[in-house]
Design a protein around this motif. Structure first.
Motif, mmCIF file in Angstrom:
data_model
loop_
_atom_site.group_PDB
_atom_site.id
_atom_site.type_symbol
_atom_site.label_atom_id
_atom_site.label_comp_id
_atom_site.label_asym_id
_atom_site.label_seq_id
_atom_site.Cartn_x
_atom_site.Cartn_y
_atom_site.Cartn_z
ATOM 1 N N ASP A 169 -7.550 10.553 -0.943
ATOM 2 C CA ASP A 169 -7.278 9.411 -1.808
ATOM 3 C C ASP A 169 -8.341 9.255 -2.897
ATOM 4 N N GLN A 175 -7.257 0.757 -4.906
ATOM 5 C CA GLN A 175 -5.942 0.176 -5.152
ATOM 6 C C GLN A 175 -4.850 1.072 -4.560
ATOM 7 N N PRO A 176 -3.791 0.472 -4.008
ATOM 8 C CA PRO A 176 -2.745 1.240 -3.321
ATOM 9 C C PRO A 176 -1.839 1.996 -4.279
ATOM 10 N N ASP A 177 -0.983 2.842 -3.693
ATOM 11 C CA ASP A 177 0.030 3.595 -4.439
ATOM 12 C C ASP A 177 -0.583 4.465 -5.531
ATOM 13 N N PHE A 178 -1.757 5.000 -5.249
ATOM 14 C CA PHE A 178 -2.451 5.930 -6.136
ATOM 15 C C PHE A 178 -2.953 5.260 -7.426
ATOM 16 N N GLU A 179 -2.824 3.924 -7.513
ATOM 17 C CA GLU A 179 -3.292 3.211 -8.704
ATOM 18 C C GLU A 179 -4.796 3.385 -8.904
ATOM 19 N N LYS A 185 0.703 8.312 -15.817
ATOM 20 C CA LYS A 185 1.896 9.108 -15.540
ATOM 21 C C LYS A 185 1.758 10.491 -16.174
ATOM 22 N N GLU A 234 -1.688 11.718 -12.378
ATOM 23 C CA GLU A 234 -0.859 12.082 -11.218
ATOM 24 C C GLU A 234 -1.021 13.539 -10.808
ATOM 25 N N ARG A 266 -2.464 13.750 -7.257
ATOM 26 C CA ARG A 266 -1.831 13.181 -6.048
ATOM 27 C C ARG A 266 -2.001 14.171 -4.898
#
Length: 480
Positions: free
Chosen positions: A206, A279-283, A324, A328, A331
């Motif tokens: 992460d 921060q969640p969701d890869f933010e 974006k 990314e 990830r």
């Protein structure tokens, strides 16, 4: 040729002065400063209720830069346009080189990126990847003829940018001889490489692990090592993007020993902290840059460094990648997230809002940090970095009464997020002039793509450049 203008009604602020006055501009330069100046045929510009600052100088940007299999989202057109909206009228970008590549070739590549694109003036720092015979032979010409008087050495990014200590030491020696300032990215790249390998082997992928594998202690260690080598070489050193208490301490210790060492920090390290990477969701990937954000308590050490003069400049380290399609790329593996974030537009106002408006620094310190000291360190003073007779008419008309919210929805950087999203700031550059011509007028871009000029800079002179006696006396008379 720039038309004549008379700026009246504002409070003029330099690194040493604060006074009500008028500024006459002719042929792109400041012709006179005083009160009740005759306008003649000059256009009168009303700055009532505003400060008039010297144009900001951002000593640390990365535009149109390849990194991590992609290229920064801002090129020299979009990046300098955003800089102008933010009150910056000069940038110094980093010209990257690779081992075996001639400095001449690298410089021509970067000149091609900027020429015909930049809307404000610009210069380059030159990266030193290795110091073989060819590079040694090229250095004098780069400094004397091309006017590139600052050299960058990376102590991090192993197998990408990192140079060894021998290269750093030899660069320091040559810089002393030739009159250049050496800049370092101070992190221990060898240790970071090992910590990253261990984290990935343990399944830690992460974004937060970007910070956890680059602890502040090894930034402090590298800063101290660079300062020690500077002392051995009897040379001069500028530490970029200082983030932590350990690095501030090493710089303060070196300066107390009489070493020529200066430090830069960035707005992101003054107002954001390591928790952003969680921060969640890869933010959290939006906040991946190097060195990383630190625990919040380090911020006070940075502010203390700015107040006390142990840190002397504010750079943006603008290195924008879209969330974006670019961020990314990392990830599932934090080490593949392109390092960098967008700050070129917000650098100036964040320092005013968090520094001046909150009582942490004075107005004069603000000007020194965002403009004057960089002009002195990087061979641009007094042409840039001050408001004086004979200086370029690079000026910012700044309204301190404005309250606004920073957001990707309103910024002018070519990137799909803003790391300061939702942050409320005090103050805004209303109009910005570069060499006497409006680039931003009443919050609207009126500049011209390609209007920015390449700046050949003078040799390093100790970071305390002074005006020629005749110019200093003329300026003093004008201010009375």
């Amino acid at each position: 040729m720039a038309g004549s203008k008379l700026i009246r009604g504002g409070m003029i602020v330099t690194s040493t002065d604060l006074y009500a006055g008028e500024i006459m501009i002719k042929d792109g330069r400041i012709e006179a400063i005083g009160k009740r100046l005759e306008a003649g045929e000059a256009e009168v510009v009303d700055a009532s209720g505003c400060y008039v600052f010297p144009g900001g100088i951002d000593p640390h940007t990365h535009l149109d830069m390849p990194f991590g299999g992609t290229v920064t989202a801002d090129n020299f057109e979009s990046g300098t346009r955003a800089a102008a909206y933010g009150g910056t009228t000069t940038i110094i970008d980093f010209c990257l080189t690779s081992k075996g590549q001639s400095l001449e070739e690298a410089l021509r590549i970067w000149q091609a990126k900027a020429e015909g694109q930049a809307v404000i003036d610009y210069g380059f720092h030159l990266m030193i990847a290795s110091l073989g015979d060819e590079v040694l032979q090229e250095l004098p010409r780069m400094i004397e003829e091309e006017g590139i008087t600052s050299l960058k050495v990376f102590m991090a990014y192993k197998n990408v940018f990192q140079a060894d200590d021998g290269t750093l030491y030899r660069t320091l020696v040559e810089a002393k001889r030739l009159g250049a300032l050496v800049m370092v990215h101070a992190e221990n790249g060898d240790v970071i490489d090992q910590l990253i390998r261990e984290a990935l082997a343990a399944g830690h992928t992460d974004p937060i692990y970007h910070a956890l594998t680059r602890p502040s202690a090894i930034e402090g260690e590298a800063t101290g090592r660079a300062a020690l080598l500077t002392g051995l070489a009897d040379s001069q050193l500028y530490v970029v993007h200082v983030t932590c208490a350990e690095a501030v301490q090493r710089i303060a210790e070196a300066r107390s020993q009489g070493l020529s060492v200066w430090g830069e920090t960035c707005p992101q390290y003054l107002v954001l902290d390591q928790s952003s990477l969680e921060q969640p969701d890869f933010e959290g990937a939006k906040y991946v840059w190097s060195p990383p954000l630190r625990e919040q308590w380090h911020q006070e050490a940075l502010w203390d460094g700015l107040r006390s003069g142990q840190l002397q400049t504010i750079g943006s380290d603008h290195c924008s990648f879209n969330f974006k399609g670019q961020k990314e790329l990392g990830r599932g593996d934090f080490s593949k997230i392109p390092n960098g974030g967008p700050s070129i537009e917000d650098r100036f106002t964040i320092l005013y809002s968090e520094g001046v408006a909150k009582g942490r620094i004075s107005l004069n310190q603000f000007v020194d940090l965002v403009s004057t000291r960089s002009a002195k360190l990087f061979g641009l003073f007094p042409r840039k970095g001050t408001i004086a007779v004979g200086s370029d008419a690079d000026l910012v008309i700044f309204d301190p009464s404005v309250t606004r919210e920073l957001s990707a929805a309103t910024h002018h950087m070519n990137v799909d997020y803003n790391p300061y999203e939702g942050m409320v700031v005090m103050g805004q550059p209303i109009s910005v002039l570069s060499r006497g011509e409006f680039v931003i007028r009443d919050l609207t871009f009126v500049g011209r793509t390609g209007a920015g000029q390449f700046l050949k800079r003078s040799r390093f002179s100790g970071g305390e450049a002074v005006m020629e006696p005749e110019k200093r006396q003329t300026s003093a008379r004008a201010n009375t």
